[in-house]
Design a protein around this motif. Structure first.
Motif, PDB file in Angstrom:
ATOM      1  N   UNK A   1      26.394 -23.098  89.397  1.00 47.90           N
ATOM      2  CA  UNK A   1      27.384 -22.887  88.339  1.00 47.90           C
ATOM      3  C   UNK A   1      28.451 -23.969  88.417  1.00 47.90           C
ATOM      4  N   UNK A   2      28.997 -24.325  87.276  1.00 42.39           N
ATOM      5  CA  UNK A   2      30.085 -25.310  87.214  1.00 42.39           C
ATOM      6  C   UNK A   2      31.334 -24.590  86.722  1.00 42.39           C
ATOM      7  N   UNK A   3      32.381 -24.598  87.541  1.00 43.13           N
ATOM      8  CA  UNK A   3      33.652 -23.979  87.162  1.00 43.13           C
ATOM      9  C   UNK A   3      34.664 -25.065  86.852  1.00 43.13           C
ATOM     10  N   UNK A   4      35.541 -24.730  85.921  1.00 40.94           N
ATOM     11  CA  UNK A   4      36.615 -25.633  85.518  1.00 40.94           C
ATOM     12  C   UNK A   4      37.935 -25.047  85.997  1.00 40.94           C
TER      13      UNK A   4
ATOM     14  N   UNK B   1      34.362 -20.197  84.111  1.00 45.78           N
ATOM     15  CA  UNK B   1      32.998 -20.589  84.416  1.00 45.78           C
ATOM     16  C   UNK B   1      32.348 -21.142  83.152  1.00 45.78           C
ATOM     17  N   UNK B   2      31.848 -22.358  83.228  1.00 48.04           N
ATOM     18  CA  UNK B   2      31.226 -22.990  82.080  1.00 48.04           C
ATOM     19  C   UNK B   2      29.743 -22.648  82.018  1.00 48.04           C
ATOM     20  N   UNK B   3      29.107 -23.080  80.943  1.00 48.46           N
ATOM     21  CA  UNK B   3      27.676 -22.853  80.776  1.00 48.46           C
ATOM     22  C   UNK B   3      26.836 -23.985  81.363  1.00 48.46           C
ATOM     23  N   UNK B   4      27.487 -24.986  81.952  1.00 51.95           N
ATOM     24  CA  UNK B   4      26.760 -26.119  82.517  1.00 51.95           C
ATOM     25  C   UNK B   4      26.245 -25.755  83.911  1.00 51.95           C
ATOM     26  N   UNK B   5      25.112 -26.369  84.273  1.00 57.56           N
ATOM     27  CA  UNK B   5      24.556 -26.111  85.599  1.00 57.56           C
ATOM     28  C   UNK B   5      24.660 -27.306  86.527  1.00 57.56           C
ATOM     29  N   UNK B   6      25.254 -28.398  86.068  1.00 54.47           N
ATOM     30  CA  UNK B   6      25.453 -29.569  86.926  1.00 54.47           C
ATOM     31  C   UNK B   6      26.586 -30.403  86.359  1.00 54.47           C
TER      32      UNK B   6
ATOM     33  N   UNK C   1      32.484 -32.038  93.220  1.00 52.95           N
ATOM     34  CA  UNK C   1      33.777 -32.156  92.558  1.00 52.95           C
ATOM     35  C   UNK C   1      33.817 -33.355  91.604  1.00 52.95           C
ATOM     36  N   UNK C   2      34.312 -33.098  90.393  1.00 53.43           N
ATOM     37  CA  UNK C   2      34.593 -34.104  89.378  1.00 53.43           C
ATOM     38  C   UNK C   2      36.064 -33.926  89.013  1.00 53.43           C
ATOM     39  N   UNK C   3      36.918 -34.875  89.428  1.00 56.00           N
ATOM     40  CA  UNK C   3      38.360 -34.626  89.425  1.00 56.00           C
ATOM     41  C   UNK C   3      39.087 -35.507  88.417  1.00 56.00           C
ATOM     42  N   UNK C   4      40.200 -34.980  87.938  1.00 53.02           N
ATOM     43  CA  UNK C   4      41.144 -35.709  87.102  1.00 53.02           C
ATOM     44  C   UNK C   4      42.133 -36.419  88.024  1.00 53.02           C
ATOM     45  N   UNK C   5      42.498 -37.650  87.651  1.00 57.02           N
ATOM     46  CA  UNK C   5      43.453 -38.399  88.465  1.00 57.02           C
ATOM     47  C   UNK C   5      44.745 -37.620  88.668  1.00 57.02           C
TER      48      UNK C   5
END
Length: 300
Positions: free
Chosen positions: A210-213, A222-227, A247-251
């Motif tokens: 699961x991908x959470x924002x 929780x988003x609908x994306x799986x990666x 992790x995919x992060x904002x500056x």
């Protein structure tokens, strides 16, 4: 989630418990072995140790299941291992004490001597440590397998996205006005779609498929994306960076950057992914740290 369950788990118990009981009974208690004079198989000691091992095994598994719900291994492996050892030791001590005391009193009509109780407790802790080590190894193997699957899925998704991407349209005439770059992102959440500004997004993290924002204000969804691969190309590269597989992060979410061992980097992100957790600490491997430094300097 436990790494082995169902029939497989009971099969492991059916093999491991008798072997451990026989070894402990011969090596620690009876201290005689087949072929020696006067040897007789120590049935009482073996049965007692087998019962204690089974009870300790089950109580340890109950502790692991509790931790799987409250502190999954994938999220905080070091903290999880510490709590797993602590709860497993406490469960082992209580289980052993109850069974050993009651068995000794039932058999002899008196409570065991302190030396006998201490020796039995040592055996119980040794067996608990072996059980814990076995499950830790299985958790680590499961985590490695999950990373490989995530990598393969991510690569396949990127490949499919590149193949499905339409050819670039011919350049518009010079007189036409350029379309402004999007200022936000459409996030799929189940059957709903939400529009969020890029500045309102702190980071994404992936766990358990699961991908959470996590929003900048501390909220999460929780988003609908799986990666994370499905999000990377939709975010401005100068503002977002994928620091690892999770992790995919904002500056704007990066508060501190510190050097760690083996040329790794330790980042402090804000806010944390859980309610009441102001920050989140994550590591960047040495293979990504140099690229992250270049991105950080370019975005500054």
């Amino acid at each position: 989630m436990l790494p082995i369950q169902g029939r497989q788990a009971w099969g492991v118990r059916a093999v491991a418990i008798p072997v451990l009981a026989v070894l402990a009974a011969h090596v620690v208690l009876y201290q005689r072995f087949p072929g020696q004079a006067g040897y007789q198989f120590p049935w009482p000691a073996t049965g007692l140790i087998a019962a204690i091992t089974l009870a300790c095994w089950e109580t340890n598994l109950a502790a692991y299941r509790y931790l799987d719900r409250r502190l999954p291994f994938q999220r905080r492996p070091v903290r999880r291992l510490g709590w797993q050892a602590l709860l497993g030791s406490a469960a082992t001590a209580v289980t052993f004490g109850v069974i050993f005391l009651l068995f000794t009193y039932w058999r002899s009509g008196s409570w065991p001597a302190a030396a006998d109780f201490g020796l039995g407790l040592l055996i119980a802790f040794t067996l608990s440590a072996l059980i814990n080590a076995g499950y830790v190894g299985l958790y680590l193997l499961g985590a490695l397998a999950a990373q490989r699957r995530a990598t393969a899925t991510e690569l396949a998704a990127r490949r499919a996205e590149r193949q499905a991407r339409p050819a670039p349209a011919p350049a518009a005439p010079a007189m036409a006005a350029a379309r402004p770059a999007p200022a936000g992102l459409l996030i799929e959440c189940g059957s709903q779609v939400q529009q969020l500004a890029f500045d309102d997004i702190a980071y994404f993290y992936s766990a358990g498929g699961l991908v959470r924002l996590v929003r900048a204000d501390g909220g999460s969804l929780t988003t609908s994306y799986d990666s994370l691969a499905a999000l990377t190309d939709r975010l401005p590269a100068g503002q977002f960076f994928q620091i690892n597989r999770q992790y995919l992060v904002n500056l704007r979410a990066v508060r501190t950057v510190q050097d760690d061992v083996n040329r790794k980097l330790r980042l402090t992100l804000t806010p944390g992914p859980l309610a009441g957790q102001p920050t989140e600490t994550v590591l960047i491997s040495r293979y990504r740290s140099a690229e992250f430094r270049r991105w950080l300097q370019g975005a500054a």
